[in-house]
Design a protein around this motif. Structure first.
Motif, PDB file in Angstrom:
ATOM      1  N   ASP A 243      -5.790  16.198   7.188  1.00 25.00           N
ATOM      2  CA  ASP A 243      -6.397  15.192   6.298  1.00 25.00           C
ATOM      3  C   ASP A 243      -5.381  14.136   5.875  1.00 25.00           C
TER       4      ASP A 243
ATOM      5  N   TYR B 213      -2.818   5.118  -3.194  1.00 25.46           N
ATOM      6  CA  TYR B 213      -3.764   6.103  -2.684  1.00 25.46           C
ATOM      7  C   TYR B 213      -3.184   7.479  -3.003  1.00 25.46           C
TER       8      TYR B 213
ATOM      9  N   ASP C 191      -4.927  11.777   8.711  1.00 21.81           N
ATOM     10  CA  ASP C 191      -6.106  10.905   8.784  1.00 21.81           C
ATOM     11  C   ASP C 191      -6.060   9.811   7.713  1.00 21.81           C
ATOM     12  N   LEU C 192      -5.610  10.160   6.512  1.00 19.53           N
ATOM     13  CA  LEU C 192      -5.482   9.163   5.444  1.00 19.53           C
ATOM     14  C   LEU C 192      -4.471   8.086   5.832  1.00 19.53           C
ATOM     15  N   CYS C 193      -3.365   8.506   6.435  1.00 19.99           N
ATOM     16  CA  CYS C 193      -2.366   7.526   6.890  1.00 19.99           C
ATOM     17  C   CYS C 193      -2.971   6.592   7.927  1.00 19.99           C
ATOM     18  N   SER C 194      -3.797   7.131   8.829  1.00 20.87           N
ATOM     19  CA  SER C 194      -4.464   6.304   9.844  1.00 20.87           C
ATOM     20  C   SER C 194      -5.399   5.292   9.198  1.00 20.87           C
ATOM     21  N   GLU C 195      -6.104   5.748   8.184  1.00 19.97           N
ATOM     22  CA  GLU C 195      -7.078   4.893   7.500  1.00 19.97           C
ATOM     23  C   GLU C 195      -6.406   3.805   6.668  1.00 19.97           C
ATOM     24  N   VAL C 196      -5.373   4.178   5.909  1.00 21.95           N
ATOM     25  CA  VAL C 196      -4.748   3.263   4.947  1.00 21.95           C
ATOM     26  C   VAL C 196      -3.710   2.349   5.589  1.00 21.95           C
ATOM     27  N   GLN C 197      -2.977   2.853   6.587  1.00 17.07           N
ATOM     28  CA  GLN C 197      -1.850   2.111   7.174  1.00 17.07           C
ATOM     29  C   GLN C 197      -0.872   1.691   6.071  1.00 17.07           C
TER      30      GLN C 197
ATOM     31  N   TYR D 259       3.615   5.420  12.610  1.00 16.74           N
ATOM     32  CA  TYR D 259       3.446   4.368  11.611  1.00 16.74           C
ATOM     33  C   TYR D 259       4.788   3.783  11.188  1.00 16.74           C
TER      34      TYR D 259
ATOM     35  N   LYS E  13       0.849  -1.186   0.000  1.00 18.16           N
ATOM     36  CA  LYS E  13       0.000   0.000   0.000  1.00 18.16           C
ATOM     37  C   LYS E  13       0.893   1.248   0.000  1.00 18.16           C
TER      38      LYS E  13
END
Length: 146
Positions: free
Chosen positions: A77, A30, A80-86, A110, A2
């Protein structure tokens, strides 16, 4: 793997081919685009009555000087995307709008490898101030390409 590809995405000749190449290689990409936050506001929009002069100044100032609530929102944002995608890899393509403290925070939270690329010389006197976030984040990156 990812991958989050972070960049301005103002044209299709920089980040876009890189994203497609990662996908061809089988990676999940992403896209994080700063251009979507600035609404592509120009003085012509003011002359045409589309935007007020205050709106033009609001976006242009932040885009040029990389300070203000829009820059803060971009950084929030992105985190937040990093949190969501990992992600496994975060590729910063001349991502001047990402604050060095945001990058340090991501590095501490991360396990993603952080890679930066700049397609110009960010160290020349004329570019140093505009590239200040990029330059200060270099030591937090796992890989840097200039």
């Amino acid at each position: 793997m990812k991958i989050i590809l972070v960049g301005a995405w103002y044209t299709s000749i920089y980040e876009e081919p890189l994203a497609r190449s990662f996908e061809i290689l089988g990676h999940e990409v992403y896209e994080f685009k700063s251009s979507s936050y600035f609404r592509n506001v120009h003085l012509d929009h003011y002359r045409q009555g589309t935007f007020s002069l205050a709106e033009v100044f609001y976006y242009k100032f932040q885009n040029k000087f990389l300070v203000g609530p829009v820059i803060t929102k971009i950084n929030d944002d992105f985190f937040d995307l990093c949190s969501e995608v990992q992600p496994d890899l975060i590729f910063f393509y001349r991502a001047l709008f990402i604050r060095s403290r945001t990058i340090r925070k991501i590095k501490n939270v991360y396990s993603a490898k952080l890679t930066s690329y700049h397609n110009d010389d960010p160290f020349t006197a004329g570019n140093k101030w505009r590239n200040r976030q990029y330059i200060s984040s270099l030591k937090s990156m796992d890989y840097n390409y200039v």
